[in-house]
Write a protein that holds these residues in place. Sequence first.
Motif, PDB file in Angstrom:
ATOM      1  N   ASN A 352       0.582  -1.042   0.260  1.00 57.92           N
ATOM      2  CA  ASN A 352       0.328  -0.098   0.121  1.00 57.92           C
ATOM      3  C   ASN A 352       1.308   1.144  -0.198  1.00 57.92           C
ATOM      4  O   ASN A 352       0.471   2.091  -0.211  1.00 57.92           O
ATOM      5  N   LEU A 353       2.495   1.260  -0.030  1.00 55.27           N
ATOM      6  CA  LEU A 353       2.296   2.251  -0.219  1.00 55.27           C
ATOM      7  C   LEU A 353       3.020   3.137  -0.895  1.00 55.27           C
ATOM      8  O   LEU A 353       3.278   2.778  -2.373  1.00 55.27           O
ATOM      9  N   GLN A 354       2.875   4.542  -0.396  1.00 52.20           N
ATOM     10  CA  GLN A 354       2.425   5.869  -1.536  1.00 52.20           C
ATOM     11  C   GLN A 354       3.426   6.368  -1.353  1.00 52.20           C
ATOM     12  O   GLN A 354       3.815   7.253  -2.204  1.00 52.20           O
ATOM     13  N   THR A 355       4.275   7.012  -0.231  1.00 51.60           N
ATOM     14  CA  THR A 355       4.696   8.207   0.174  1.00 51.60           C
ATOM     15  C   THR A 355       6.436   8.005   1.265  1.00 51.60           C
ATOM     16  O   THR A 355       5.888   6.903   2.118  1.00 51.60           O
ATOM     17  N   VAL A 356       7.507   7.824   0.514  1.00 49.67           N
ATOM     18  CA  VAL A 356       8.192   7.917   1.773  1.00 49.67           C
ATOM     19  C   VAL A 356       9.234   9.039   2.026  1.00 49.67           C
ATOM     20  O   VAL A 356       9.932   9.661   0.994  1.00 49.67           O
ATOM     21  N   VAL A 357       9.634  10.059   3.283  1.00 46.81           N
ATOM     22  CA  VAL A 357       9.747  10.650   3.112  1.00 46.81           C
ATOM     23  C   VAL A 357      10.977  11.024   3.691  1.00 46.81           C
ATOM     24  O   VAL A 357      10.842  11.331   5.236  1.00 46.81           O
ATOM     25  N   LEU A 358      12.369  10.659   4.205  1.00 47.62           N
ATOM     26  CA  LEU A 358      13.590  10.409   5.191  1.00 47.62           C
ATOM     27  C   LEU A 358      14.509  11.344   4.957  1.00 47.62           C
ATOM     28  O   LEU A 358      15.574  11.334   5.102  1.00 47.62           O
ATOM     29  N   ARG A 359      13.855  12.638   4.673  1.00 46.61           N
ATOM     30  CA  ARG A 359      15.324  13.779   3.784  1.00 46.61           C
ATOM     31  C   ARG A 359      15.994  14.465   5.725  1.00 46.61           C
ATOM     32  O   ARG A 359      14.834  14.144   6.350  1.00 46.61           O
ATOM     33  N   ASN A 360      16.955  14.750   4.938  1.00 46.85           N
ATOM     34  CA  ASN A 360      18.318  15.996   6.539  1.00 46.85           C
ATOM     35  C   ASN A 360      17.819  14.728   7.071  1.00 46.85           C
ATOM     36  O   ASN A 360      17.808  15.311   7.983  1.00 46.85           O
ATOM     37  N   ASN A 361      18.065  13.502   7.517  1.00 44.72           N
ATOM     38  CA  ASN A 361      18.674  12.420   8.357  1.00 44.72           C
ATOM     39  C   ASN A 361      20.090  12.342   8.214  1.00 44.72           C
ATOM     40  O   ASN A 361      21.118  12.960   6.879  1.00 44.72           O
ATOM     41  N   HIS A 362      20.391  10.567   8.720  1.00 43.65           N
ATOM     42  CA  HIS A 362      21.817  10.702   8.098  1.00 43.65           C
ATOM     43  C   HIS A 362      22.043   9.431   7.486  1.00 43.65           C
ATOM     44  O   HIS A 362      22.843   8.125   8.696  1.00 43.65           O
ATOM     45  N   LEU A 363      21.011   8.931   6.874  1.00 43.26           N
ATOM     46  CA  LEU A 363      20.805   7.514   6.275  1.00 43.26           C
ATOM     47  C   LEU A 363      21.965   7.485   4.876  1.00 43.26           C
ATOM     48  O   LEU A 363      22.869   8.081   4.911  1.00 43.26           O
ATOM     49  N   ASN A 364      22.079   5.633   5.037  1.00 42.83           N
ATOM     50  CA  ASN A 364      23.952   5.529   4.867  1.00 42.83           C
ATOM     51  C   ASN A 364      23.817   4.178   3.707  1.00 42.83           C
ATOM     52  O   ASN A 364      22.889   3.587   3.946  1.00 42.83           O
ATOM     53  N   GLY A 365      25.074   4.076   3.482  1.00 41.49           N
ATOM     54  CA  GLY A 365      24.581   2.657   3.093  1.00 41.49           C
ATOM     55  C   GLY A 365      24.680   2.714   1.434  1.00 41.49           C
ATOM     56  O   GLY A 365      24.494   3.647   0.654  1.00 41.49           O
ATOM     57  N   LEU A 366      23.859   0.946   1.309  1.00 42.83           N
ATOM     58  CA  LEU A 366      23.304   1.196   0.256  1.00 42.83           C
ATOM     59  C   LEU A 366      21.857   1.303   0.115  1.00 42.83           C
ATOM     60  O   LEU A 366      21.138   0.805   1.627  1.00 42.83           O
ATOM     61  N   LEU A 367      21.144   1.885  -0.876  1.00 42.64           N
ATOM     62  CA  LEU A 367      19.849   2.226  -0.675  1.00 42.64           C
ATOM     63  C   LEU A 367      19.045   1.077  -1.687  1.00 42.64           C
ATOM     64  O   LEU A 367      19.295   1.008  -2.778  1.00 42.64           O
ATOM     65  N   ASP A 368      18.606   0.138  -1.171  1.00 42.35           N
ATOM     66  CA  ASP A 368      18.445  -1.233  -2.501  1.00 42.35           C
ATOM     67  C   ASP A 368      16.678  -1.179  -1.728  1.00 42.35           C
ATOM     68  O   ASP A 368      16.005  -1.723  -1.083  1.00 42.35           O
ATOM     69  N   ILE A 369      16.137  -0.732  -3.021  1.00 48.83           N
ATOM     70  CA  ILE A 369      14.992  -0.793  -3.065  1.00 48.83           C
ATOM     71  C   ILE A 369      14.468  -1.653  -3.526  1.00 48.83           C
ATOM     72  O   ILE A 369      12.853  -1.959  -2.836  1.00 48.83           O
ATOM     73  N   GLY A 370      15.207  -2.539  -3.961  1.00 41.59           N
ATOM     74  CA  GLY A 370      14.387  -3.725  -4.860  1.00 41.59           C
ATOM     75  C   GLY A 370      13.284  -4.243  -5.732  1.00 41.59           C
ATOM     76  O   GLY A 370      13.003  -2.931  -5.848  1.00 41.59           O
ATOM     77  N   THR A 371      12.214  -5.205  -5.381  1.00 38.96           N
ATOM     78  CA  THR A 371      11.080  -4.839  -6.525  1.00 38.96           C
ATOM     79  C   THR A 371      10.032  -4.256  -5.688  1.00 38.96           C
ATOM     80  O   THR A 371       9.690  -4.257  -4.717  1.00 38.96           O
ATOM     81  N   ILE A 372       9.747  -3.208  -6.620  1.00 36.42           N
ATOM     82  CA  ILE A 372       8.042  -2.427  -5.546  1.00 36.42           C
ATOM     83  C   ILE A 372       6.940  -3.136  -6.198  1.00 36.42           C
ATOM     84  O   ILE A 372       6.558  -3.968  -6.873  1.00 36.42           O
ATOM     85  N   TYR A 373       6.327  -4.115  -4.874  1.00 37.82           N
ATOM     86  CA  TYR A 373       4.906  -4.048  -4.910  1.00 37.82           C
ATOM     87  C   TYR A 373       3.691  -3.252  -4.271  1.00 37.82           C
ATOM     88  O   TYR A 373       2.487  -3.819  -5.460  1.00 37.82           O
ATOM     89  N   SER A 374       3.705  -1.969  -5.056  1.00 35.71           N
ATOM     90  CA  SER A 374       2.847  -0.902  -4.663  1.00 35.71           C
ATOM     91  C   SER A 374       2.915  -0.447  -6.063  1.00 35.71           C
ATOM     92  O   SER A 374       3.857   0.284  -6.427  1.00 35.71           O
ATOM     93  N   ASP A 375       1.532  -0.218  -6.689  1.00 37.10           N
ATOM     94  CA  ASP A 375       1.088   0.495  -7.636  1.00 37.10           C
ATOM     95  C   ASP A 375       0.303   1.859  -7.449  1.00 37.10           C
ATOM     96  O   ASP A 375       0.378   2.312  -8.235  1.00 37.10           O
ATOM     97  N   GLN A 376       1.057   2.278  -6.450  1.00 34.20           N
ATOM     98  CA  GLN A 376       0.418   3.222  -5.874  1.00 34.20           C
ATOM     99  C   GLN A 376       2.183   4.173  -5.184  1.00 34.20           C
ATOM    100  O   GLN A 376       1.705   5.482  -5.326  1.00 34.20           O
TER     101      GLN A 376
END
Length: 953
Positions: A352-376
Amino acid sequence: MHIWIGGILSDTDTTGRTRATHVFLLLMLTQLFVMAAEANTQDFSALMILMQEWGIRPPSWVGSDPCAEGWEGIDCSNSRVTSIMLASRGLTGQLPSAIQLLSELEILNLSFNKGLTGPLPTSLGNLTKLVYLVLAGCSFSGAIPGTIGSLEQLFYLDLNNNRLSDQIPPSIGSLSNLNYLDLTGNKLNGYIPVSSGTTPGLDMLHNAEHFHLGGNLLSGKVPPELFTSKMVLKHLILDNNNLTGRIPSTIGNVQTLLTVRLDRNSLSGHVPSSLNNLSNMAELHLSNNKLTGPMPNLTGMDLLYYVDMSNNTFDVSDVPDWFSTLQSLTTLMMENTGLQGRVPQALFSFSNLQTVVLRNNHLNGLLDIGTIYSDQLQLIDLENNLILNLTQSGGSNYTLILLGNPICDKTNMEKKYCIVSRSDSSYSMPPSNCAPVACSSGEVLSPNCKCAHPFKATLVVLFVSFSNLGNFSYYTALQASLMQSFHSYNLPVDSVSVSYPTWSSSYYLQLMLEVFPSGEDRFNETGASALASVLSNQTLPRPDYFGPYIVEFYYGKSGGSNKALVIGAAVGGSALLILVALVGVYAFQHKRKAHEPWSRSIPLVRWPFITQKKQTWISNISGSVPQLKGARLFSFEELMKYTNCFSEANDIGSGGYGKVYLGILPAGQMVAIKRAKRESMQGGIEFKAEVELLSRVHHKNLVSLVGFCLEQDEQMLVYEYAPNGNLRDSLSGKSGVWLDWKRRLKVALGAARGLAYLHEHANPSIIHRDIKPNNILLDKDLNAKVADFGLSKSMVDSGTHHVTTQVKGTMGYLDPEYYMTQQLTEKSDVYSFGVVMLELITARRPIERGNYIVRVVQMAMDKTKDLYNLQKILDPAIGLGRELKGLENFVDLAMLCLDDLQAKRPTMGEVVKEIENIIQLAALSTSDISASTSGNSEDVNKDLQRGVFNLQR
């Protein structure tokens, strides 16, 4: 002060004004109908007083028996009035104390009558059988009377969007049957009351499912005593207040909670672990507070749809486990929350995922989005983190933003995810399947392909379970739900349209609602009032995606009368009453005639013509000619000659009104000739008014009217020519005119001076009503000239500080208070100018991809950083490589202009002064901006003597 006369209570305010007339009328009418066998004479007398106070007389309100004779908006039981439902009927005045005479009243719904003002009478407490009290969207002020606590049967209390102040009366806690409490959008202050010994409080409302207290001035702590395990509370809405202290751990006792909005307060301390006990929670809003400590654990909230904890000061911590477990999530907003480590790939597998906002943090390394199952899925925003690498699988219909991460180095800087692209698109409903139909003026094509005048309102939804505004299935479900509700009340509704979804400044979802009538071209006042009453009922079913909404209502009424009351005697027997009635009739007719436009009966074809030799009007109709100052009348043949027969080569623009042609007068003067299409031509009165208005305003920052033509069924206006086009074309790059910071300040000052002249120096003053970059032209020296006065209103139309008129203007620039109340003031132009100011620095349109520019700037602003942290949304063409002195002050001024309340906005004169101060701050000479016109009595810069506008007021 209170006066008792004959056992009837009359209010006298501090100015000495008394309601003795009501009492006298009541006593007279009671004597007249004391022998009547029909409806209770006390009820009839009370309704007569309401009629007089509110200035209404619906056509059906005749005779002496409102119950037997079917008065509109009145329902009865056993010959007693039990319901008054007069939503959106244009009521004015106060709520009289005589309302207490309707002792059997169970429903009182006066919603969306902005003309209802003054305090709520204490006598409301005598309506002990009241079940529904709905006064939403009025203008009541002062304290909520403590006597409301006497309404033991009250189930539904809605006072949202008034001007109520002072504290929430603790006596509301005595309403043991109360289910729905809505005090949103007032000016209530002080603490949230809880019980203590003999004093009641809101914690005693064990049967209440709704606490809607957002958008007030409440302060102090959220009291721990407020929450008990006996409660059945579903919605706790306390956002946009001044609350401080910790979130009490006792909130975990209320297992029924579905939604909690505590955002936009000043709450501090740790988020209590007991929050995780709320396993039914669907919405959690804690953003924009001062919360500290570890990231809260939400693993027990399996049904959670929407989480927003942005802009708090949590301890720097790894991504919590619940990022991988909350399968129902549609929206995750965790901007600026101290997160570090890798974003789990499992987050992007939520269906059901629609929006992910994680800006202005300290997230690091590899961003593995993989397969998206949400059409929204619409947005993944990790701007300004420490992402080094990226893995994506399959197609990507969503927007990914990684700007400000190490991955966007020189080798990847051209990647799409390293560029924040702009789009001019905005959300609107999909096109209908209707064949092209030309509806008449003011009509709209319905979803069922019928032309009609719709009932209009704005729905402001307090929370939703989604963030993808482009998913129209949500709005289709809402339309179906509303249709079902209207039909359940047997209302003549053909179809419903919901459109233009946007986020408000308080991050509420705003929707435009249009309801189309069945069998007629418009709703009469009775139908419109019934629709408004249904919309005010929040207990009606609605789709799961939508929380409760507030209605911001406007409607161009048709039929009926909201003029002063004329009381006719229903039975004979009182010469005095008949005399009073006759005097009232005379006064009403006299007043109505006095307010009619003086030339309403004179059609355009009877305007006298002008001789080309003398340029003077010839007329034998006294007072019928336009009062012109400097504008001349052109013949059709002349304008054909000057435009080379309106050739395509002379076509320099077009719009909904028609086309604009370049013309050259015999003396060599270049002019712009606006030629209206036949279907968009104004009536004679409106065209005459525009010509008169334009011919009497003369200022260097207003486009001058050279003349006009009204021959051969044509309507044409001849203006001075502005060779550099309009401001919108410059900001978009279409015109090729580059505007740096200095030039934008010059444009802002020029447009502000033009508006200030209209507001403060034109006599009578003029409200433009459609300020936007398209209507600000640039001459050869890039001087701004305000243009297009087709929607302008003159204050001569009103004896008050506002003009009540149908809402017109351009979406995105409309003053919200005017949009809601239909009360137009100069401050409505100030709001539109504030939007233009934001466009000047961002070059963005007011609504892009469903995002409102005001909201975008507010969310990006950080006053502790250089340029308020707006560098990423500023227009690159403004000159980011140079010093933008004064930009912060410019933004502060724009935000003041954009205050939701008209009273808090500056005047345009004050705006002029402040822009002049900004120019001085930016070390620009006056000559760089605008040559002084000293000696000109119409120069606003010389005439405004109000001192420097204080931005901190």
